[in-house]
Design an enzyme around this catalytic site. Structure first.
Site, PDB file in Angstrom:
ATOM      1  N   LYS A 192      -4.470   5.646  14.255  1.00  0.00           N
ATOM      2  CA  LYS A 192      -5.231   4.434  13.903  1.00  0.00           C
ATOM      3  C   LYS A 192      -4.362   3.220  14.229  1.00  0.00           C
ATOM      4  O   LYS A 192      -3.266   3.087  13.683  1.00  0.00           O
ATOM      5  CB  LYS A 192      -5.557   4.476  12.402  1.00  0.00           C
ATOM      6  CG  LYS A 192      -6.293   3.256  11.870  1.00  0.00           C
ATOM      7  CD  LYS A 192      -6.450   3.324  10.348  1.00  0.00           C
ATOM      8  CE  LYS A 192      -7.147   2.078   9.826  1.00  0.00           C
ATOM      9  NZ  LYS A 192      -7.041   1.933   8.361  1.00  0.00           N
ATOM     10  N   LYS A 228       2.073   5.556   7.350  1.00  0.00           N
ATOM     11  CA  LYS A 228       2.613   4.279   7.833  1.00  0.00           C
ATOM     12  C   LYS A 228       4.104   4.284   7.541  1.00  0.00           C
ATOM     13  O   LYS A 228       4.502   4.309   6.367  1.00  0.00           O
ATOM     14  CB  LYS A 228       1.947   3.122   7.077  1.00  0.00           C
ATOM     15  CG  LYS A 228       0.456   2.932   7.381  1.00  0.00           C
ATOM     16  CD  LYS A 228      -0.150   1.964   6.375  1.00  0.00           C
ATOM     17  CE  LYS A 228      -1.493   1.425   6.829  1.00  0.00           C
ATOM     18  NZ  LYS A 228      -2.185   0.692   5.741  1.00  0.00           N
ATOM     19  N   ASP A 238      -4.747   5.885   1.668  1.00  0.00           N
ATOM     20  CA  ASP A 238      -3.781   4.954   2.274  1.00  0.00           C
ATOM     21  C   ASP A 238      -3.026   4.265   1.140  1.00  0.00           C
ATOM     22  O   ASP A 238      -1.971   4.742   0.714  1.00  0.00           O
ATOM     23  CB  ASP A 238      -4.534   3.956   3.178  1.00  0.00           C
ATOM     24  CG  ASP A 238      -3.648   2.813   3.653  1.00  0.00           C
ATOM     25  OD1 ASP A 238      -2.422   2.929   3.583  1.00  0.00           O
ATOM     26  OD2 ASP A 238      -4.191   1.770   4.095  1.00  0.00           O
ATOM     27  N   GLN A 242     -12.909  -3.403   4.777  1.00  0.00           N
ATOM     28  CA  GLN A 242     -11.831  -3.943   5.601  1.00  0.00           C
ATOM     29  C   GLN A 242     -11.944  -3.542   7.072  1.00  0.00           C
ATOM     30  O   GLN A 242     -11.681  -4.353   7.958  1.00  0.00           O
ATOM     31  CB  GLN A 242     -10.490  -3.504   5.036  1.00  0.00           C
ATOM     32  CG  GLN A 242      -9.310  -4.045   5.794  1.00  0.00           C
ATOM     33  CD  GLN A 242      -8.019  -3.571   5.188  1.00  0.00           C
ATOM     34  OE1 GLN A 242      -7.580  -4.070   4.165  1.00  0.00           O
ATOM     35  NE2 GLN A 242      -7.426  -2.564   5.798  1.00  0.00           N
ATOM     36  N   ARG A 268       0.031  -1.267  11.214  1.00  0.00           N
ATOM     37  CA  ARG A 268      -0.277  -2.236  10.165  1.00  0.00           C
ATOM     38  C   ARG A 268      -1.083  -3.372  10.773  1.00  0.00           C
ATOM     39  O   ARG A 268      -1.176  -3.496  11.984  1.00  0.00           O
ATOM     40  CB  ARG A 268       1.018  -2.814   9.542  1.00  0.00           C
ATOM     41  CG  ARG A 268       1.970  -1.822   8.929  1.00  0.00           C
ATOM     42  CD  ARG A 268       1.315  -0.879   7.919  1.00  0.00           C
ATOM     43  NE  ARG A 268       0.639  -1.510   6.795  1.00  0.00           N
ATOM     44  CZ  ARG A 268       1.056  -1.502   5.534  1.00  0.00           C
ATOM     45  NH1 ARG A 268       2.185  -0.902   5.235  1.00  0.00           N
ATOM     46  NH2 ARG A 268       0.347  -2.044   4.567  1.00  0.00           N
ATOM     47  N   SER A 269      -1.615  -4.225   9.911  1.00  0.00           N
ATOM     48  CA  SER A 269      -2.385  -5.355  10.446  1.00  0.00           C
ATOM     49  C   SER A 269      -1.466  -6.385  11.118  1.00  0.00           C
ATOM     50  O   SER A 269      -1.892  -7.101  12.015  1.00  0.00           O
ATOM     51  CB  SER A 269      -3.232  -5.993   9.356  1.00  0.00           C
ATOM     52  OG  SER A 269      -2.450  -6.290   8.227  1.00  0.00           O
ATOM     53  N   GLU A 309      -6.804  -7.464  13.533  1.00  0.00           N
ATOM     54  CA  GLU A 309      -6.494  -6.275  14.338  1.00  0.00           C
ATOM     55  C   GLU A 309      -7.349  -6.213  15.600  1.00  0.00           C
ATOM     56  O   GLU A 309      -7.418  -5.165  16.252  1.00  0.00           O
ATOM     57  CB  GLU A 309      -6.667  -5.002  13.503  1.00  0.00           C
ATOM     58  CG  GLU A 309      -5.731  -4.969  12.305  1.00  0.00           C
ATOM     59  CD  GLU A 309      -5.710  -3.628  11.585  1.00  0.00           C
ATOM     60  OE1 GLU A 309      -6.357  -2.673  12.065  1.00  0.00           O
ATOM     61  OE2 GLU A 309      -5.053  -3.539  10.548  1.00  0.00           O
ATOM     62  N   ASP A 315     -12.717   1.995   6.444  1.00  0.00           N
ATOM     63  CA  ASP A 315     -11.621   1.778   5.499  1.00  0.00           C
ATOM     64  C   ASP A 315     -12.135   0.751   4.496  1.00  0.00           C
ATOM     65  O   ASP A 315     -12.231  -0.435   4.807  1.00  0.00           O
ATOM     66  CB  ASP A 315     -10.352   1.277   6.204  1.00  0.00           C
ATOM     67  CG  ASP A 315      -9.188   1.104   5.222  1.00  0.00           C
ATOM     68  OD1 ASP A 315      -9.385   1.389   4.014  1.00  0.00           O
ATOM     69  OD2 ASP A 315      -8.094   0.692   5.652  1.00  0.00           O
ATOM     70  N   GLU A 336     -11.783   5.825   4.086  1.00  0.00           N
ATOM     71  CA  GLU A 336     -10.420   5.585   3.594  1.00  0.00           C
ATOM     72  C   GLU A 336     -10.457   4.691   2.352  1.00  0.00           C
ATOM     73  O   GLU A 336     -11.258   3.757   2.290  1.00  0.00           O
ATOM     74  CB  GLU A 336      -9.633   4.911   4.727  1.00  0.00           C
ATOM     75  CG  GLU A 336      -8.176   4.605   4.429  1.00  0.00           C
ATOM     76  CD  GLU A 336      -7.492   4.000   5.661  1.00  0.00           C
ATOM     77  OE1 GLU A 336      -7.851   4.372   6.794  1.00  0.00           O
ATOM     78  OE2 GLU A 336      -6.618   3.148   5.477  1.00  0.00           O
TER      79      GLU A 336
HETATM   80  P1  PGA Z   1      -2.696  -3.399   6.321  1.00  0.00           P
HETATM   81  O1  PGA Z   1      -4.098  -2.740   6.668  1.00  0.00           O
HETATM   82  O2  PGA Z   1      -1.751  -3.104   7.409  1.00  0.00           O
HETATM   83  O3  PGA Z   1      -3.025  -4.856   6.180  1.00  0.00           O
HETATM   84  O4  PGA Z   1      -2.264  -2.789   5.006  1.00  0.00           O
HETATM   85  C1  PGA Z   1      -4.253  -1.521   7.313  1.00  0.00           C
HETATM   86  C2  PGA Z   1      -4.976  -0.505   6.453  1.00  0.00           C
HETATM   87  O5  PGA Z   1      -5.325  -0.784   5.285  1.00  0.00           O
HETATM   88  O6  PGA Z   1      -5.181   0.618   6.897  1.00  0.00           O
HETATM   89 ZN    ZN Z   2      -6.206   1.244   4.780  1.00  0.00          ZN
END
Ligand code: PGA
Ligand code: ZN
Length: 428
Positions: free
Chosen positions: A389, A338, A313, A164, A367-368, A206, A243, A286
């Site tokens: 991050k 988060k 995460d 990712q 977050r994304s 992102e 990640d 991650e």
């Molecule tokens: P997400 O991705 O905000 O889409 O969950 C961010 C991450 O996995 O760190």
């Molecule tokens: Zn993550």
């Protein structure tokens, strides 16, 4: 009534960085200040996260938030009206009680996190303080080591590659400003390399380059080349961070790498990652395994923790109890924080404290799906998290956070300690 008594709670619909509806909350205090918070949204979500309340149906693909907004304006507003904004924990507890579900699905995690952030902002404003200072109180603060995406993949780039996030951590930087300077050059060098090789296809959710690679490993190679092209030494100036977000493609111990048309079992997956750690200057990984693959996490961390930070995460979902369990299992050695996974600021702080108590690395994360809200920059500094991050080095919802930390660094002057590479957990 005191100057910090809550006199009005309001919410409206605004739009996130993917053009989807989200919740903005405003909290007004007796002294006249108004604090604001905007809920972010994930795309690759852990199954134990606080749930975003979405309307469903066909409007905006089911993502509309009319009910969550009604919940802020109605039940939440009534419950916290005339409470003191300085009593963050009591206000968050009140919302949790009112919601009454284990996953915040009644009021909505998005409604609750927006209000929770707005309360903290209002309290800081009432004391004429930046949020980081209000959160820190008398505790020490630090400027975070940034973890910055170069290539986006997985759920953030049409699953063009399976990994990712392909990120860099400027481990050789001597200040936060120096760290961003290094990253800016690496990000642009990666873009130039992609252009030259005819592999550039835009940017992902992102802001990282949208990759057109034939294998996942090509992304690792290209990042190393970008560090070199930027004049840096891979591993010494800037290192790699992945990640894997393995919950997205791992089911019952089988990991399907769609890009490469092959499946790996747990051992095969661990072997591949350990081989990458051997051959590339990787300092952080991650979610290397799916969130329900506990034994694989434990075995991998035993094999890799003397070399890399292993970050939970989706595995930990910013939950203090799960972090304490993972610490007892030695299943990882770092945690992503988060706020909207937890649903309130108080629970996110408890998770961060549990991480610190375990000796984990702690990384405040965006977050994304994001917005112009820069609160997480303040959390990273004020909570002394050590790492931040935010996504890549493009798109203003990302840059707003990186730039906010520059402002804090400037305001702190000589008092601003840069967490640097020491923020990574000890390799042992
Ligand atoms: P997400 O991705 O905000 O889409 O969950 C961010 C991450 O996995 O760190
Ligand atoms: Zn993550």
């Amino acid at each position: 009534m005191t100057p910090t008594t809550i006199t009005r709670v309001h919410a409206r619909r605004v739009w996130d960085s993917r053009g989807r509806p989200t919740v903005e909350a405003e909290v007004r205090l007796a002294c006249g200040v108004v604090g604001r918070g905007i809920a972010p949204a994930g795309a690759s979500r852990g199954s134990r996260e606080a749930v975003d309340l979405r309307d469903g149906g066909t409007r905006h693909g089911g993502h509309d938030v009319a009910q969550a907004i009604a919940n802020v304006r109605g039940p939440i507003a009534r419950a916290i009206f005339e409470m003191d904004a300085l009593d963050q924990a009591d206000i968050d507890a009140k919302m949790i009680e009112l919601d009454g579900t284990p996953d915040k699905s009644k009021l909505g995690g998005n409604a609750m996190v927006a209000v929770s952030l707005a309360v903290a902002q209002a309290a800081a404003l009432a004391h004429d303080m930046p949020l980081w200072q209000h959160l820190a109180g008398d505790e020490p603060v630090s400027l975070p080591l940034p973890e910055v995406q170069i290539f986006g993949g997985g759920a953030h780039a049409g699953r063009r590659i399976d990994i990712q996030d392909l990120m860099v951590i400027p481990v050789g930087a001597w200040s936060y400003d120096d760290a961003l300077t290094m990253v800016a050059e690496i990000y642009r060098a990666a873009g130039a390399l992609m252009q030259e090789s005819g592999k550039l296809a835009g940017v992902a959710d992102e802001g990282g380059w949208w990759p057109q690679f034939a294998t996942n490993e090509e992304a690792l190679e290209m990042t190393v080349r970008a560090i070199e092209r930027a004049g840096g030494h891979p591993g010494t100036d800037a290192a790699l961070s992945l990640d894997i977000a393995a919950s997205e493609f791992g089911r019952e111990g089988t990991y399907t790498l769609a890009l490469e048309g092959r499946s790996l079992d747990r051992d095969g997956m661990a072997e591949m990652l350990l081989d990458w750690i051997e051959r590339y200057p990787i300092v952080s990984i991650e979610d290397p395994f799916a969130e329900d693959d506990r034994d694989a996490w434990i075995a991998f961390t035993r094999a890799a923790r003397h070399r890399v930070q292993v970050v939970g995460d989706d595995y930990l979902t910013t939950n203090a109890e799960r972090i304490a369990e993972a610490a007892a299992d030695a299943a990882c050695n770092a945690v992503l924080i988060k706020v909207n996974q937890a649903g309130t600021l108080t629970e996110a702080k408890a998770a961060l404290d549990a991480g610190k108590a375990a000796g984990f690395g702690t990384i405040v994360s965006a977050r994304s799906g994001e917005s112009e809200d820069v609160a997480i920059a303040h959390l990273a500094v004020g909570w002394n998290a050590g790492q931040l991050k935010v996504g890549s080095f493009a798109r203003s919802e990302r840059m707003a956070k990186w730039n906010e930390v520059l402002r804090i660094e400037d305001a702190l002057g000589g008092d601003g300690r840069f967490a640097g590479a020491a923020a990574l957990p000890p390799r042992k």
